[in-house]
Every structure is written in structure tokens, then in C-alpha cells.
Scaffold this motif. Structure first.
Motif, PDB file in Angstrom:
ATOM      1  N   GLY A  88      53.317  50.734  30.119  1.00 38.98           N
ATOM      2  CA  GLY A  88      52.153  51.295  29.449  1.00 38.98           C
ATOM      3  C   GLY A  88      50.854  50.618  29.834  1.00 38.98           C
ATOM      4  O   GLY A  88      49.783  51.046  29.399  1.00 38.98           O
ATOM      5  N   ALA A  89      50.916  49.574  30.639  1.00 41.35           N
ATOM      6  CA  ALA A  89      49.710  48.847  31.032  1.00 41.35           C
ATOM      7  C   ALA A  89      49.003  49.567  32.176  1.00 41.35           C
ATOM      8  O   ALA A  89      49.502  50.548  32.723  1.00 41.35           O
ATOM      9  CB  ALA A  89      50.062  47.416  31.438  1.00 41.35           C
ATOM     10  N   GLN A  90      47.841  49.069  32.517  1.00 44.06           N
ATOM     11  CA  GLN A  90      47.060  49.644  33.609  1.00 44.06           C
ATOM     12  C   GLN A  90      46.789  48.572  34.657  1.00 44.06           C
ATOM     13  O   GLN A  90      46.464  47.436  34.338  1.00 44.06           O
ATOM     14  CB  GLN A  90      45.730  50.192  33.098  1.00 44.06           C
ATOM     15  N   VAL A  91      46.965  48.954  35.928  1.00 43.16           N
ATOM     16  CA  VAL A  91      46.642  48.081  37.059  1.00 43.16           C
ATOM     17  C   VAL A  91      45.404  48.662  37.729  1.00 43.16           C
ATOM     18  O   VAL A  91      45.336  49.870  37.971  1.00 43.16           O
ATOM     19  CB  VAL A  91      47.816  48.013  38.055  1.00 43.16           C
ATOM     20  N   GLY A  92      44.436  47.813  37.991  1.00 43.39           N
ATOM     21  CA  GLY A  92      43.195  48.290  38.588  1.00 43.39           C
ATOM     22  C   GLY A  92      43.000  47.782  40.005  1.00 43.39           C
ATOM     23  O   GLY A  92      43.396  46.662  40.339  1.00 43.39           O
ATOM     24  N   ILE A  93      42.402  48.621  40.848  1.00 45.98           N
ATOM     25  CA  ILE A  93      42.029  48.209  42.193  1.00 45.98           C
ATOM     26  C   ILE A  93      40.590  48.645  42.436  1.00 45.98           C
ATOM     27  O   ILE A  93      40.259  49.821  42.281  1.00 45.98           O
ATOM     28  CB  ILE A  93      42.986  48.781  43.267  1.00 45.98           C
ATOM     29  N   GLY A  94      39.748  47.677  42.760  1.00 50.02           N
ATOM     30  CA  GLY A  94      38.332  47.956  42.940  1.00 50.02           C
ATOM     31  C   GLY A  94      37.830  47.478  44.286  1.00 50.02           C
ATOM     32  O   GLY A  94      38.344  46.519  44.853  1.00 50.02           O
ATOM     33  N   VAL A  95      36.814  48.164  44.800  1.00 48.99           N
ATOM     34  CA  VAL A  95      36.244  47.842  46.110  1.00 48.99           C
ATOM     35  C   VAL A  95      34.737  47.718  45.958  1.00 48.99           C
ATOM     36  O   VAL A  95      34.101  48.528  45.282  1.00 48.99           O
ATOM     37  CB  VAL A  95      36.573  48.939  47.150  1.00 48.99           C
ATOM     38  N   ARG A  96      34.171  46.691  46.602  1.00 43.52           N
ATOM     39  CA  ARG A  96      32.719  46.563  46.599  1.00 43.52           C
ATOM     40  C   ARG A  96      32.251  45.806  47.831  1.00 43.52           C
ATOM     41  O   ARG A  96      33.012  45.068  48.456  1.00 43.52           O
ATOM     42  CB  ARG A  96      32.231  45.860  45.341  1.00 43.52           C
ATOM     43  N   GLU A  97      30.970  46.006  48.163  1.00 43.15           N
ATOM     44  CA  GLU A  97      30.344  45.283  49.265  1.00 43.15           C
ATOM     45  C   GLU A  97      29.617  44.070  48.703  1.00 43.15           C
ATOM     46  O   GLU A  97      28.893  44.172  47.701  1.00 43.15           O
ATOM     47  CB  GLU A  97      29.353  46.198  49.993  1.00 43.15           C
ATOM     48  N   ALA A  98      29.796  42.914  49.352  1.00 44.02           N
ATOM     49  CA  ALA A  98      29.138  41.694  48.881  1.00 44.02           C
ATOM     50  C   ALA A  98      28.897  40.760  50.059  1.00 44.02           C
ATOM     51  O   ALA A  98      29.847  40.254  50.661  1.00 44.02           O
ATOM     52  CB  ALA A  98      29.991  40.992  47.828  1.00 44.02           C
ATOM     53  N   ASP A  99      27.612  40.552  50.405  1.00 39.87           N
ATOM     54  CA  ASP A  99      27.234  39.588  51.455  1.00 39.87           C
ATOM     55  C   ASP A  99      27.973  39.836  52.771  1.00 39.87           C
ATOM     56  O   ASP A  99      28.656  38.957  53.309  1.00 39.87           O
ATOM     57  CB  ASP A  99      27.494  38.159  50.987  1.00 39.87           C
TER      58      ASP A  99
END
Length: 400
Positions: free
Chosen positions: A281-292
Motif C-alpha cells: 500500500g506504500a508509494q515509491v517515488g522517482i524524480g528527475v531534475r537538472e542541477a548544476d
């Protein structure tokens, strides 16, 4: 005796006296030189130049353990001209060499600043009062050698389990030949163990390939969106069966340089780990971002977390923070090691944040490629064929 004979005798006596005097002078000079060699603390010509050309730490000390000359590398161990040997181990080594006159090497621990290092120290006599000490830092060499020994031992152990299970199950099938239900039951377990063995072998080969000196052959501009999508799809069936949702967020359209398959496997390993250690029932997150000028890909879960003592070793081959749970979920203990080496081969880094009971976040950082057109991804399969492939693959995959 006439005058001529007397004169000749005088010459002979004079020559003898003169020769004796010269002999005494030569003997005295040689004795003086020997004494100087024994008592002198003058460093032989060229010693300083030789020491400065050495990569290893090296010093020349006198009988009182005073450093008379030192290489540049000796500074890191606190050894400098005018100082004295502080290490009791080094002093003991020098005394032994001075007593026997025979060069000797010993392995010992020395401090490099506040950091203890394992070193091989060799001492040899230069003159009766001068001793040369060469110190070679072997900490990294010993660490790699220990990792190699652990790898061989762990690989042997991990292979024995499925191989032994396959043997026993084959015997059980033979014994239950007249019972179709039992045969099907044991055949199913046999298939699972064979898949586990195949997975372990495949991961060992992948890790070996990533650790080799060869460059990655398929380096090209890769769309991060495609890699993330493929990684999510590879874990979709497993996550759904566990009642876990994989949520994706962050920026789109970013490009990195690398091998699409290797990067997909690395991120897929992180997702598999997050799913395996999260409650239903949990949630796994995957995120992408640009940094330096880098692309950050973070995989976060709200699972059991990793204890601080385990975080330093979590990327080692075959290391499992939770042995029982990892084996129960079919993990090989190689997934995070594959992630680390895959990311390093792409010029990136991977970091971990975790707290027991609060979950973990693994963050991959890769160099960003600006203004590039990513190479075409392989043609996507139909939804039906993807589901069928996912169902087959789900039996093969386990947590790390």
C-alpha cells in the motif's frame, strides 16, 4: 768498515725509518677515516636528490632516531627533517636492523594525519650510524585484495544454495514420479531456483563487465525520460503484485551520455529495492531534475530504512543490510554494487539518505548533455506483449 759502507748503511736505515713513518701516517689516516665513517652523521652525496625523486615516504635517521633527510611523501606521515620517529614500531624495526645489519620489512599501522593506514616499512643500514626507512602505503591494495577474497567466498556461497536446491528438487521429482501434483509442485520450485541461479550468474557477469578496464561500447546521447520509463515498466508487475504504487515526477526532456540498457538496469535495481523494502500500500517515488550541469535521478521510498552502520557498506558486493528479508525476496546482494559501478562508468555518483523506519532515498547524479538529440529508442512493444513479457520477467526478478 770504510766511509762508503757507512754512508750506504745510513741510507738504508734512513729509508727504513722513513718508510715506517709513512706507514704510520697512512695507518693513522685510515684509522681516522674509519672512525669518521663510524661516528659521522653526514649523509652521503646524492641521498637528498634520490629521496626527493621517490613516490613512497622515505627518511634517513641517525642512531638517535633523528630524521636527517626525508622525501616529500614522508610529510603525510608526520616525518620531517629535524623531527624524530614517533612510531614505536618504526623504532623497533630500526633497532633490529642496526643490530643485525640485515635489511628487514615489516607491515604495521601508521597514522596519516588522524587516519590509520596500513604500510609496509623497510629499513636498511647506510652507514654504521645512518639508516634508510622506506614506507609504502598498502591500505588500498589490501582493501582490494580483501574484497577479492570476499567476492570469491561469497560467490561460492551464493552459488551453492541454488545449485544444492536444484539437486534436491530433481531427486524429489524423481521420487514423486507417480504423483503428478507433487511433480508439478517440485517442478515449479525447480524452475524458480534455476531462474535464481541464472539471475545470480547474469548479475555477476554484468558486475564483472562494469568493473573491467574496457570502455562502454554503446555510449550515446540518451533521453532520461526513456530510461526512467523503461525502469518503471520493468518493475511494474512486481510493484502491482505487492500493492505498491510507483509515482514519477520532476523535469522532462533531459539528456545524458551513456548506455541506455546499463542505465535502465541501474535505475530498475533501485526501484526493485524500494519496492521490496516497502510495506504493501506504500508509494515509491522517482524524480528527475537538472542541477548544476548534472541530472539528478532520485528514487525514494517510505520503507524500513537502513541503519547508519550499514550505509557505509551497502554498495559492497553481496552485502545485505537485512539478510533474512533479502533472501526471502530472492535478492542476490549485487544490485546496489551494480548501480554504483554503472553510475561511476558514466562519470556520475550515487548517494544514499536513509533513516530506520522512515525510508531511503538513492540519488544518481550524471553529467548533463545540453542541446543534444537523444538516439532513437528501440521500438516499443504492444501493451499485450509487454504484459506477457512482464509476467515472465516477474518470476525472474527479485529484490537486491
Amino acid at each position: 768498515m770504510d766511509s762508503t759502507q757507512l754512508a750506504l748503511l745510513g741510507l738504508i736505515v734512513g729509508a727504513l725509518i722513513g718508510g715506517a713513518a709513512v706507514g704510520l701516517v697512512v695507518f693513522a689516516l685510515r684509522s681516522r677515516d674509519r672512525t669518521r665513517r663510524v661516528t659521522s652523521v653526514e649523509i652521503p652525496d646524492g641521498t637528498d636528490a634520490v629521496l626527493q625523486g621517490m613516490d613512497d615516504a622515505a627518511v634517513v635517521v641517525d642512531a638517535s632516531m633523528l630524521v636527517l633527510s626525508a622525501s616529500a611523501a614522508a610529510e603525510v606521515f608526520g616525518l620531517r627533517v629535524g623531527g624524530t620517529l614517533a612510531s614505536d614500531s618504526l623504532k623497533l624495526l630500526v633497532r633490529g636492523v642496526r643490530t643485525t645489519g640485515v635489511a628487514a620489512t615489516e607491515t604495521m599501522q601508521l597514522s596519516r594525519g588522524v587516519e590509520p593506514r596500513l604500510v609496509a616499512s623497510r629499513a636498511s643500514v647506510i652507514t654504521p650510524r645512518l639508516t634508510l626507512i622506506v614506507i609504502r602505503d598498502i591500505t588500498e591494495r589490501e582493501r582490494v585484495e580483501q574484497m577479492r577474497r570476499d567476492f570469491v567466498a561469497n560467490t561460492s556461497h551464493e552459488l551453492k544454495t541454488p545449485v544444492g536446491a536444484v539437486t534436491l528438487l530433481a531427486e524429489a521429482i524423481d521420487s514423486a514420479a507417480d504423483d503428478p501434483d507433487q511433480v508439478r509442485h517440485f517442478a515449479g520450485r525447480l524452475t524458480a531456483e534455476a531462474l535464481r541461479l541464472g539471475q545470480l550468474t547474469s548479475r555477476i557477469m554484468n558486475l564483472s563487465r562494469l568493473q573491467s578496464a574496457d570502455d562502454i561500447a554503446e555510449m550515446r546521447d540518451v533521453a532520461v525520460d526513456e530510461v526512467v520509463t523503461a525502469a518503471i515498466e520493468s518493475q511494474g508487475i512486481t510493484a502491482e503484485a505487492s500493492g505498491i504504487t510507483i509515482a514519477r515526477g520532476g523535469e522532462r526532456g533531459l539528456v545524458v551520455r551513456g548506455d541506455r540498457q546499463i542505465l535502465t538496469e541501474a535505475i530498475g535495481n533501485l526501484l526493485a529495492n524500494a519496492v521490496a523494502y516497502s510495506p504493501s500500500g506504500a508509494q515509491v517515488g522517482i524524480g528527475v531534475r537538472e542541477a548544476d550541469d548534472t541530472v539528478e535521478i532520485a528514487v525514494a521510498d517510505h520503507g524500513i530504512g537502513i541503519h547508519e552502520d550499514d550505509q557505509q557498506r551497502i554498495f559492497e558486493r553481496f552485502y545485505r543490510a537485512d539478510q533474512a528479508r533479502s533472501r526471502r525476496t530472492g535478492g542476490t546482494g549485487l544490485g546496489l554494487s551494480i548501480v554504483k559501478h554503472a553510475v561511476q562508468r558514466h562519470g556520475g555518483t550515487v548517494e544514499l539518505w536513509s533513516r530506520p523506519g522512515r525510508g531511503s532515498t538513492f540519488t544518481i547524479r550524471l553529467p548533463l548533455v545540453r542541446g543534444a538529440e537523444p538516439s532513437a529508442a528501440p521500438k516499443r512493444k504492444s501493451k499485450k506483449s509487454m504484459k506477457a513479457a512482464g509476467a515472465r520477467a516477474s518470476a525472474k526478478r527479485g529484490a537486491l
